[in-house]
Design a protein around this motif. Structure first.
Motif, mmCIF file in Angstrom:
data_model
loop_
_atom_site.group_PDB
_atom_site.id
_atom_site.type_symbol
_atom_site.label_atom_id
_atom_site.label_comp_id
_atom_site.label_asym_id
_atom_site.label_seq_id
_atom_site.Cartn_x
_atom_site.Cartn_y
_atom_site.Cartn_z
ATOM 1 N N THR A 98 0.833 -1.207 0.000
ATOM 2 C CA THR A 98 0.000 0.000 0.000
ATOM 3 C C THR A 98 0.865 1.252 0.000
ATOM 4 O O THR A 98 0.580 2.225 -0.718
ATOM 5 C CB THR A 98 -0.922 0.013 1.227
ATOM 6 O OG1 THR A 98 -1.740 -1.154 1.222
ATOM 7 C CG2 THR A 98 -1.834 1.231 1.195
ATOM 8 N N SER A 150 -10.702 -5.077 -4.653
ATOM 9 C CA SER A 150 -10.821 -5.544 -3.269
ATOM 10 C C SER A 150 -11.773 -6.736 -3.185
ATOM 11 O O SER A 150 -11.480 -7.742 -2.522
ATOM 12 C CB SER A 150 -11.318 -4.408 -2.374
ATOM 13 O OG SER A 150 -11.412 -4.826 -1.031
ATOM 14 N N LEU A 204 -5.482 2.704 -3.751
ATOM 15 C CA LEU A 204 -6.327 3.364 -4.749
ATOM 16 C C LEU A 204 -7.616 3.871 -4.111
ATOM 17 O O LEU A 204 -8.068 4.991 -4.376
ATOM 18 C CB LEU A 204 -6.647 2.375 -5.877
ATOM 19 C CG LEU A 204 -7.295 2.927 -7.145
ATOM 20 C CD1 LEU A 204 -6.390 3.975 -7.789
ATOM 21 C CD2 LEU A 204 -7.576 1.789 -8.127
ATOM 22 N N GLY A 205 -8.208 3.064 -3.232
ATOM 23 C CA GLY A 205 -9.452 3.465 -2.593
ATOM 24 C C GLY A 205 -9.275 4.618 -1.627
ATOM 25 O O GLY A 205 -10.126 5.510 -1.542
ATOM 26 N N ALA A 249 -5.681 -2.155 -4.051
ATOM 27 C CA ALA A 249 -7.027 -1.587 -3.943
ATOM 28 C C ALA A 249 -7.114 -0.633 -2.759
ATOM 29 O O ALA A 249 -7.815 0.384 -2.820
ATOM 30 C CB ALA A 249 -8.052 -2.714 -3.789
ATOM 31 N N THR A 286 -11.626 5.527 -10.506
ATOM 32 C CA THR A 286 -10.608 4.799 -9.739
ATOM 33 C C THR A 286 -11.182 4.203 -8.458
ATOM 34 O O THR A 286 -10.753 3.132 -8.015
ATOM 35 C CB THR A 286 -9.430 5.728 -9.399
ATOM 36 O OG1 THR A 286 -9.923 6.924 -8.764
ATOM 37 C CG2 THR A 286 -8.661 6.122 -10.659
ATOM 38 N N ALA A 313 -11.048 0.294 -7.411
ATOM 39 C CA ALA A 313 -10.530 -0.173 -6.123
ATOM 40 C C ALA A 313 -11.487 -1.164 -5.474
ATOM 41 O O ALA A 313 -11.068 -2.195 -4.928
ATOM 42 C CB ALA A 313 -10.291 1.015 -5.193
#
Length: 359
Positions: free
Chosen positions: A35, A62, A92-93, A89, A54, A58
């Motif tokens: 991450t 996930s 990005l999340g 993910a 995006t 994500a």
């Protein structure tokens, strides 16, 4: 959720995959390490393609990762690979949600909404704990990951649409990173090193000081619930101030450092006060920090917060590993003292970074 489900279901997973404490530590380090590595480049992707697109990506990654763990994780190696995918993910999340909140929520509600968003971490630990008696011990641990994948898919409907922005991505990112922001990233890493050691080692440390396992677990539950409330309260208060938000972050870290020292004192009252200060104040800063960075760089919220998020996850990866080694070769009081020093240094870095990053 993926990494916290692994932690919460570690006992059940160990029966199938031979997950040892060392393997669990490696899994957590891999997740947060990936991450951290992905946060900086992902920030640029969010600015280029938009937080809506995006964010949905994500969620899909996930969900696919948790479904993959439920159906196909037959070895520790495959579990680590799927957690690494879930970690992409996560980065990005985090950054897409930062950008979505910055652009879709009125500025006078940013503090509260960022506090709510950052409450996802203690909420995930709470959900992982609930999954043990309700799912893992009745249907099996793989079903818990399956239900997690379903929850993720449901969240697709909650992603706000992208707001039109005709500026080029490189124009929005201009000035988002500088000496002040990098120093705030260092502060986030130091603070995260200490804060993430709280949830990992509080129970074992308390038991070593003579507390019963049940009482130690209750202390952890109290700390998690208090952390959620304080993150929301800090955000609510931040919405009512026009300036001084990073100073507030530094103050929270300084008080948290005092509480962290108390965790190493062989006294039940000291432990209770330490949990209240270290968890309640020393770990309620992430939402406030993200809010403050967005206020400083509103033109590129994802790119700017990618710097501090990199620090947060680097600390989350390295901190518990270093803390565990220190506690093993010295003692828990020494380890808590070092964690407190890291939190105090983070407070100093926040103050200096605030001065350098101010426009």
């Amino acid at each position: 959720m993926p990494v916290f489900l692994v932690g919460g279901l570690a006992v059940q997973i160990s029966h199938d995959l031979g997950l040892t404490p060392a393997g669990l530590g490696l899994a957590v380090a891999v997740y947060f390490g990936v991450t951290a590595i992905g946060s900086l480049p992902v920030g640029a992707l969010v600015e280029r393609y938009g937080p809506g697109r995006t964010g949905r990506t994500a969620i899909i990654v996930s969900a696919a990762s948790m479904l993959g763990i439920a159906l196909a994780a037959r070895s520790l190696t495959l579990l680590l690979l799927l957690l690494a995918a879930a970690a992409t993910a996560n980065s990005l999340g985090q950054l897409s949600s930062n950008a979505s909140l910055a652009r879709s929520v009125p500025p006078h509600r940013h503090g509260l909404t960022f506090g709510a968003k950052q409450s996802a971490i203690p909420l995930s630990t709470l959900l992982a704990g609930v999954a043990v008696p309700t799912v893992a011990l009745t249907l099996g641990w793989r079903w818990a990951f399956g239900f997690g994948a379903v929850l993720a898919v449901v969240a697709l409907a909650l992603v706000p649409p992208d707001q039109p922005d005709h500026r080029a991505a490189h124009e929005r990112r201009r000035g988002s990173v500088g000496g002040g922001m990098l120093l705030l990233g260092v502060a986030a890493a130091l603070a995260s090193c200490a804060a993430n050691s709280l949830s990992t080692f509080l129970v074992d440390s308390s038991v070593e000081h003579g507390m019963s396992p049940t009482a130690a677990a209750l202390a952890l539950t109290l700390g998690s619930a208090l952390c959620i409330m304080c993150r929301l309260l800090a955000g609510w208060l931040a919405d009512r101030w026009q300036r001084g938000h990073l100073g507030f972050v530094a103050g929270l870290l300084a008080v948290g450092a005092v509480g962290t020292i108390l965790l190493g004192v062989d006294s039940f009252p000291a432990l209770v006060v330490g949990v209240l200060l270290a968890f309640g104040l020393g770990w309620c800063w992430p939402g406030l920090l993200a809010f403050s960075v967005v206020r400083l760089r509103p033109q590129a919220p994802a790119a700017a917060t990618s710097v501090t998020q990199t620090g947060v996850y680097a600390g989350a990866s390295v901190g518990p590993l270093g803390f565990g080694l220190l506690a093993t070769h010295t003692s828990y009081p020494v380890a808590w003292m070092v964690a407190a020093v890291a939190m105090a240094l983070a407070a100093a870095c926040v103050l200096l970074g605030a001065r350098l990053a101010s426009p």
